[in-house]
Scaffold this motif. Structure first.
Motif, PDB file in Angstrom:
ATOM      1  N   TYR A  39       0.743  -1.215   0.504  1.00  0.00           N
ATOM      2  CA  TYR A  39       0.124  -0.269  -0.112  1.00  0.00           C
ATOM      3  C   TYR A  39       0.820   1.498   0.156  1.00  0.00           C
ATOM      4  O   TYR A  39       1.723   1.023   1.015  1.00  0.00           O
ATOM      5  N   SER A  65       4.091  -6.575  15.165  1.00  0.00           N
ATOM      6  CA  SER A  65       5.239  -7.445  14.800  1.00  0.00           C
ATOM      7  C   SER A  65       5.847  -7.411  16.163  1.00  0.00           C
ATOM      8  O   SER A  65       6.460  -7.494  16.139  1.00  0.00           O
ATOM      9  N   TYR A  84      -2.249 -11.902  21.912  1.00  0.00           N
ATOM     10  CA  TYR A  84      -2.050 -11.087  21.557  1.00  0.00           C
ATOM     11  C   TYR A  84      -2.477 -10.561  20.744  1.00  0.00           C
ATOM     12  O   TYR A  84      -2.388 -10.570  19.322  1.00  0.00           O
ATOM     13  N   GLY A  85      -3.114  -9.077  21.117  1.00  0.00           N
ATOM     14  CA  GLY A  85      -3.295  -8.160  19.685  1.00  0.00           C
ATOM     15  C   GLY A  85      -2.725  -6.474  20.369  1.00  0.00           C
ATOM     16  O   GLY A  85      -2.581  -5.981  21.650  1.00  0.00           O
ATOM     17  N   CYS A  86      -3.813  -5.535  18.707  1.00  0.00           N
ATOM     18  CA  CYS A  86      -3.114  -3.853  19.870  1.00  0.00           C
ATOM     19  C   CYS A  86      -4.071  -3.402  18.518  1.00  0.00           C
ATOM     20  O   CYS A  86      -4.743  -4.193  17.381  1.00  0.00           O
ATOM     21  N   SER A  87      -4.585  -2.110  18.859  1.00  0.00           N
ATOM     22  CA  SER A  87      -4.911  -1.409  18.382  1.00  0.00           C
ATOM     23  C   SER A  87      -4.017   0.035  17.133  1.00  0.00           C
ATOM     24  O   SER A  87      -3.568  -0.131  18.182  1.00  0.00           O
ATOM     25  N   TYR A  88      -4.127  -0.089  16.435  1.00  0.00           N
ATOM     26  CA  TYR A  88      -3.677   1.745  15.492  1.00  0.00           C
ATOM     27  C   TYR A  88      -4.581   2.597  15.979  1.00  0.00           C
ATOM     28  O   TYR A  88      -5.314   2.578  14.953  1.00  0.00           O
TER      29      TYR A  88
ATOM     30  N   GLY B  64       3.276 -12.591  15.252  1.00  0.00           N
ATOM     31  CA  GLY B  64       3.369 -10.781  14.011  1.00  0.00           C
ATOM     32  C   GLY B  64       3.436 -11.781  12.500  1.00  0.00           C
ATOM     33  O   GLY B  64       3.045 -11.375  10.922  1.00  0.00           O
ATOM     34  N   HIS B  66       2.540 -13.832   9.203  1.00  0.00           N
ATOM     35  CA  HIS B  66       0.945 -13.808   8.710  1.00  0.00           C
ATOM     36  C   HIS B  66       1.830 -15.121   7.332  1.00  0.00           C
ATOM     37  O   HIS B  66       2.706 -14.738   6.848  1.00  0.00           O
ATOM     38  N   TYR B  69       1.888 -14.806   3.823  1.00  0.00           N
ATOM     39  CA  TYR B  69       2.781 -14.509   2.759  1.00  0.00           C
ATOM     40  C   TYR B  69       4.134 -15.447   2.150  1.00  0.00           C
ATOM     41  O   TYR B  69       4.697 -15.154   1.430  1.00  0.00           O
ATOM     42  N   THR B  89     -12.132   4.386  -0.589  1.00  0.00           N
ATOM     43  CA  THR B  89     -11.864   3.619  -1.130  1.00  0.00           C
ATOM     44  C   THR B  89     -10.399   3.834  -0.543  1.00  0.00           C
ATOM     45  O   THR B  89      -9.091   3.482  -0.832  1.00  0.00           O
ATOM     46  N   ARG B  90     -10.673   5.163   0.544  1.00  0.00           N
ATOM     47  CA  ARG B  90      -8.663   5.211   1.507  1.00  0.00           C
ATOM     48  C   ARG B  90      -9.155   4.131   2.909  1.00  0.00           C
ATOM     49  O   ARG B  90     -10.063   3.118   2.983  1.00  0.00           O
ATOM     50  N   MET B  91      -8.615   3.266   2.713  1.00  0.00           N
ATOM     51  CA  MET B  91      -8.004   2.043   4.057  1.00  0.00           C
ATOM     52  C   MET B  91      -7.322   2.377   5.636  1.00  0.00           C
ATOM     53  O   MET B  91      -5.578   2.996   5.119  1.00  0.00           O
ATOM     54  N   LEU B  92      -7.342   1.885   6.310  1.00  0.00           N
ATOM     55  CA  LEU B  92      -6.564   1.811   7.129  1.00  0.00           C
ATOM     56  C   LEU B  92      -6.167   0.570   7.922  1.00  0.00           C
ATOM     57  O   LEU B  92      -7.588  -0.342   8.034  1.00  0.00           O
ATOM     58  N   ASN B  93      -5.641   0.490   8.144  1.00  0.00           N
ATOM     59  CA  ASN B  93      -5.013  -1.205   9.507  1.00  0.00           C
ATOM     60  C   ASN B  93      -5.744  -0.841  11.155  1.00  0.00           C
ATOM     61  O   ASN B  93      -4.863  -0.129  11.439  1.00  0.00           O
ATOM     62  N   GLY B  94      -6.990  -1.463  11.080  1.00  0.00           N
ATOM     63  CA  GLY B  94      -7.182  -0.789  13.034  1.00  0.00           C
ATOM     64  C   GLY B  94      -6.925  -1.508  13.462  1.00  0.00           C
ATOM     65  O   GLY B  94      -6.873  -1.194  15.074  1.00  0.00           O
ATOM     66  N   GLY B  95      -7.423  -3.001  13.512  1.00  0.00           N
ATOM     67  CA  GLY B  95      -5.338  -3.663  14.325  1.00  0.00           C
ATOM     68  C   GLY B  95      -5.258  -5.196  14.192  1.00  0.00           C
ATOM     69  O   GLY B  95      -6.049  -5.673  13.012  1.00  0.00           O
ATOM     70  N   ASN B  96      -5.031  -5.628  14.846  1.00  0.00           N
ATOM     71  CA  ASN B  96      -4.279  -7.452  14.539  1.00  0.00           C
ATOM     72  C   ASN B  96      -4.135  -7.768  15.806  1.00  0.00           C
ATOM     73  O   ASN B  96      -4.169  -7.390  16.959  1.00  0.00           O
ATOM     74  N   GLU B  97      -5.003  -9.157  15.705  1.00  0.00           N
ATOM     75  CA  GLU B  97      -5.103  -9.674  17.299  1.00  0.00           C
ATOM     76  C   GLU B  97      -4.619 -10.951  16.534  1.00  0.00           C
ATOM     77  O   GLU B  97      -4.619 -11.487  15.460  1.00  0.00           O
ATOM     78  N   MET B 126     -12.651  12.522   9.622  1.00  0.00           N
ATOM     79  CA  MET B 126     -12.551  12.602   8.719  1.00  0.00           C
ATOM     80  C   MET B 126     -13.961  11.837   7.711  1.00  0.00           C
ATOM     81  O   MET B 126     -14.142  12.406   7.052  1.00  0.00           O
ATOM     82  N   ARG B 150      -7.539 -11.744  13.778  1.00  0.00           N
ATOM     83  CA  ARG B 150      -8.094 -11.817  13.237  1.00  0.00           C
ATOM     84  C   ARG B 150      -8.039 -10.002  13.003  1.00  0.00           C
ATOM     85  O   ARG B 150      -6.908  -9.335  13.877  1.00  0.00           O
ATOM     86  N   TYR B 156     -12.358   4.941   4.494  1.00  0.00           N
ATOM     87  CA  TYR B 156     -13.084   5.890   4.852  1.00  0.00           C
ATOM     88  C   TYR B 156     -13.164   6.789   3.696  1.00  0.00           C
ATOM     89  O   TYR B 156     -12.528   6.321   2.556  1.00  0.00           O
TER      90      TYR B 156
END
Lengths: 143, 156
Positions: A39, A65, A84-88, B64, B66, B69, B89-97, B126, B150, B156
């Motif tokens: 991206y 990571s 574990y997990g986190c929010s950006y 972490g 994936h 990959y 069209t705009r994207m963001l990564n909100g979180g990973n678990e 926004m 997850r 947005y």
């Protein structure tokens, strides 16, 4: 690896040994190649600005990571990360000094597992927690 | 559904539908590349002899990592993931678990299925933001679940 910690060594309120990272644009490109996340907001400044961003920003999953690295260093070879997990929540930019930290919230046993739970986060150079999260890990026991 | 919602019936119908499996072969090379990109010098990610001393068959993947990959041996006939387009069209990564049952080791053949776990919208700084929670389940060659991931995507 560093000295192995044991469950008995850890108390609620204790700090996780911090992990400091100083990402560069070069590292973001390296991460893009390793993760397949191409991206453009992470390496193309014009593209990032046209997306109403302050400039190129650090990949969320890279920060996630690093929190994983914080935890695996902490639990050592004999411990394990269960979850574990986190929010950006906030954006981070290359050139800043980012520090992964954690605080133990509780410890308990679950069957044979000696479990420790922690609040974890990544903070920017101003000390703002841009990436808060939680972790559940298992430590070896001395018994 | 609230008035002016961007969530369509099509999106709601996609919730919970599990994809066909993708089969992934986990190799040493992408694991080493990944550990190097993070800047994690732990030898268990790049030194096979070290990893074997700890009881693993080969190097293990850092948290972490994936598995997707890695190179897919078999892809589903239909693309995985939600089959609709966000109106934004705009994207963001909100979180990973990440939920780990056992470390992923080089040499593992993993089966990945994915599903859209939830979708909701929230007002943002926004404008309106669409949140999609997707879940990926990875099972090894013995059929054991090794990892559940997850991901919160924000458009947005």
């Amino acid at each position: 690896m560093a000295n192995q910690l044991f469950w008995e060594d850890i108390e609620a309120g204790a700090s996780v040994p911090p992990l400091v990272k100083k990402p560069t644009p070069r590292q973001l490109v390296q991460w893009a190649a390793a993760s397949g996340d191409y991206y453009e907001i992470h390496y193309d400044k014009d593209y990032a600005l046209s997306n109403r961003l302050p400039g190129i920003i650090v990949h969320g999953a890279l920060k996630g990571s690093w929190l994983g690295e914080l935890l695996s260093n902490w639990v050592g070879d004999k411990g394990k990360i269960k979850k574990y997990g986190c929010s950006y929540r906030g954006m981070d930019i290359p050139g800043d000094t980012l520090t992964c930290k954690g605080t133990v919230t509780k410890k308990y046993t679950d069957g044979a597992d000696h479990v420790v739970e922690a609040e974890i986060w990544l903070e920017n150079g101003k000390g703002e927690k841009t990436t808060p999260g939680t972790a559940v890990v298992v430590f070896p026991s001395k018994k | 559904m609230t008035q002016g919602s961007v969530i369509t019936d099509e999106m709601r119908k996609a919730i919970g539908v599990e994809s066909e499996p993708t089969i992934l072969q986990i190799e040493k090379e992408p694991i080493r590349r990944f550990a190097e990109a993070i800047g994690d010098p732990n030898p268990v990610y790049h030194d096979e002899e070290y990893a074997k001393k700890l009881g693993y068959r080969s190097v293990i993947a850092p948290p972490g990592f994936h598995p997707q990959y890695s190179f897919p041996l078999k892809k589903p006939s239909r693309p995985a993931g939600p089959r609709f387009r966000s109106p934004f069209t705009r994207m963001l990564n909100g979180g990973n678990e990440y939920e780990f049952s056992q470390p992923i080791q080089a040499g593992d053949i993993l089966s990945m299925t994915s599903r859209l776990a939830d979708i909701y919208e929230r007002p943002g700084r926004m404008g309106p933001m669409l949140f999609t929670i997707s879940e990926e389940i990875f099972r090894n060659q013995k059929g054991e679940t090794v990892l559940i991931m997850r991901h919160t995507g924000i458009s947005y």
